[in-house]
Design an enzyme around this catalytic site. Structure first.
Site, PDB file in Angstrom:
ATOM      1  N   LEU A  64       2.760 -10.962  -3.060  1.00  0.00           N
ATOM      2  CA  LEU A  64       3.078 -10.000  -4.116  1.00  0.00           C
ATOM      3  C   LEU A  64       4.551 -10.096  -4.512  1.00  0.00           C
ATOM      4  O   LEU A  64       5.361 -10.661  -3.780  1.00  0.00           O
ATOM      5  CB  LEU A  64       2.737  -8.597  -3.602  1.00  0.00           C
ATOM      6  CG  LEU A  64       1.231  -8.424  -3.343  1.00  0.00           C
ATOM      7  CD1 LEU A  64       0.969  -7.334  -2.307  1.00  0.00           C
ATOM      8  CD2 LEU A  64       0.487  -8.143  -4.643  1.00  0.00           C
ATOM      9  N   PRO A  65       4.910  -9.512  -5.673  1.00  0.00           N
ATOM     10  CA  PRO A  65       6.284  -9.692  -6.156  1.00  0.00           C
ATOM     11  C   PRO A  65       7.375  -9.124  -5.244  1.00  0.00           C
ATOM     12  O   PRO A  65       8.342  -9.811  -4.942  1.00  0.00           O
ATOM     13  CB  PRO A  65       6.280  -8.965  -7.512  1.00  0.00           C
ATOM     14  CG  PRO A  65       4.852  -8.922  -7.935  1.00  0.00           C
ATOM     15  CD  PRO A  65       4.053  -8.844  -6.667  1.00  0.00           C
ATOM     16  N   THR A  95       8.203 -12.326  -0.459  1.00  0.00           N
ATOM     17  CA  THR A  95       9.586 -12.206   0.018  1.00  0.00           C
ATOM     18  C   THR A  95      10.022 -10.761  -0.178  1.00  0.00           C
ATOM     19  O   THR A  95      10.133 -10.298  -1.321  1.00  0.00           O
ATOM     20  CB  THR A  95      10.530 -13.132  -0.777  1.00  0.00           C
ATOM     21  OG1 THR A  95      10.068 -14.468  -0.650  1.00  0.00           O
ATOM     22  CG2 THR A  95      11.952 -13.040  -0.237  1.00  0.00           C
ATOM     23  N   LYS A 170      14.259 -16.282   5.706  1.00  0.00           N
ATOM     24  CA  LYS A 170      14.162 -16.571   4.262  1.00  0.00           C
ATOM     25  C   LYS A 170      15.411 -16.072   3.520  1.00  0.00           C
ATOM     26  O   LYS A 170      16.005 -16.797   2.720  1.00  0.00           O
ATOM     27  CB  LYS A 170      12.893 -15.897   3.719  1.00  0.00           C
ATOM     28  CG  LYS A 170      12.760 -15.846   2.227  1.00  0.00           C
ATOM     29  CD  LYS A 170      12.268 -17.139   1.633  1.00  0.00           C
ATOM     30  CE  LYS A 170      12.239 -17.056   0.115  1.00  0.00           C
ATOM     31  NZ  LYS A 170      11.895 -18.302  -0.515  1.00  0.00           N
ATOM     32  N   LYS A 245      16.974 -11.641  -6.986  1.00  0.00           N
ATOM     33  CA  LYS A 245      16.191 -10.742  -6.125  1.00  0.00           C
ATOM     34  C   LYS A 245      16.508 -11.017  -4.642  1.00  0.00           C
ATOM     35  O   LYS A 245      16.754 -10.098  -3.866  1.00  0.00           O
ATOM     36  CB  LYS A 245      14.697 -10.967  -6.387  1.00  0.00           C
ATOM     37  CG  LYS A 245      13.798 -10.212  -5.433  1.00  0.00           C
ATOM     38  CD  LYS A 245      12.365 -10.711  -5.447  1.00  0.00           C
ATOM     39  CE  LYS A 245      11.671 -10.305  -4.163  1.00  0.00           C
ATOM     40  NZ  LYS A 245      10.392 -10.934  -3.946  1.00  0.00           N
TER      41      LYS A 245
END
Ligand code: NAD
Length: 295
Positions: A64-65, A95, A170, A245
């Protein structure tokens, strides 16, 4: 295996395609009806909600976003945790910030569900080719359960530690990547302004101590690397908005940990300015434009 797959965007759809090709049966959910229809034509079953998909799956995967979407998909009334059976493993590949990953995992554990985080690198190309890197935060037992399925979507499946550590790996990597791309842009632009052939300069950097992925594989200066986004007007690749982001996640995580990320904060603002200029949809290496005279 019956797999519930929720979130079928630029990354999730090609990942789901690889699982369908590998012979799994997928229970699919997304807000986008077109992608559901396309994957149903490949043999998947369309579910009516995350709850509905989770009820049918022997494994739940989400892609998902951002954190808000992950929270709602797992915790809402018709969410994954409302439908999943105790003992069913689950993994979120989005992420997001490490704390949200831990919070959702704690909520899942209260229902006897082991939920890990496994954000990816490799981009949409890697998702299509099945060559993603998965950075997995999970118990050892969950990692062993997830490994064979993740290996059908990726090439490097790395166990980083307990839940949340996949997200930590990440965001630290992307913090460095965002900074290194700016450093290479600055060096290439300075060399150009001072009059050296940029191909010669890139060759020197790439055989010297300045070498990094941003210089030798993804050099932002046009005419250096044929396969880099710089060779195609900065289209495709890893969008500057996504870099923004990830730098936001890194600076927020740093704030919570009382840890300075000085260059990360500067990098974040440079990508923010790029976004304001309307260039957020370009590959993040277009940050180099800020060092070039407008043509
Ligand atoms: P995307 O926006 O293309 O896809 C997200 C999908 O989630 C969309 O199809 C959307 O309809 C769906 N969705 C949103 N809310 C939903 C809900 N409540 N229920 C069901 N579906 C919902 O994003 P993406 O590029 O696929 O990225 C997914 C994640 O992977 C992000 O966290 C991103 O940061 C990360 N990521 C992306 C890339 C990349 O190159 N695109 C690379 C590495 C990691």
């Amino acid at each position: 295996m019956n797999i519930a797959f929720i979130g079928l965007g630029n990354m999730g759809a090609p990942m789901a395609r690889n699982l369908l090709k590998a012979g799994h049966h997928l229970y699919l959910f997304d807000l986008n009806k077109a992608v559901l229809a396309e994957l149903a034509a490949m043999g998947g079953t369309i579910s009516t909600s995350p709850k509905d998909a989770a009820q049918a799956g022997d494994l739940v995967i989400t892609m998902l976003p951002a954190a808000a979407h992950v929270r709602s998909v797992y915790l809402n009334e018709d969410g994954v945790l409302a439908g999943i059976r105790a003992g069913t493993p689950a993994v979120d590949c989005s992420t997001i910030d490490p704390q949200t990953a831990r919070d959702i995992s704690t909520a899942a554990a209260q229902q006897g569900v082991d939920l890990g985080d496994a954000p990816v690198s490799g981009g949409t190309g890697g998702a299509a080719a099945g060559t993603l890197t998965f950075m997995v935060g999970a118990s050892a037992a969950l990692f062993d359960t997830l490994h064979p399925v993740l290996a059908q979507m990726g090439r490097n499946i790395v166990h980083c530690g307990e839940v949340g550590t996949g997200q930590i790996a990440k965001i630290c990597n992307n913090l460095l990547l965002g900074i290194s791309m700016i450093g290479v842009s600055e060096a290439m632009a300075l060399g150009n302004a001072l009059g050296i052939d940029t191909g010669v300069l890139a060759g020197i950097i790439n055989s010297s101590t300045g070498r990094c992925w941003s210089s030798d594989t993804y050099n932002p200066w046009p005419g250096i690397i044929d396969t880099a986004p710089a060779a195609r007007g900065y289209t495709g690749g890893f969008g500057a908005e996504l870099m923004l982001k990830d730098l936001g996640l890194a600076t927020e995580a740093a704030r919570q940990a009382h840890q300075p990320v000085i260059l990360g904060a500067v990098a974040q603002q440079l990508y923010q300015a790029m976004s304001l200029r309307g260039e957020g949809g370009l590959d993040f290496s277009a940050i180099v434009k800020g060092y070039q005279k407008p043509s």
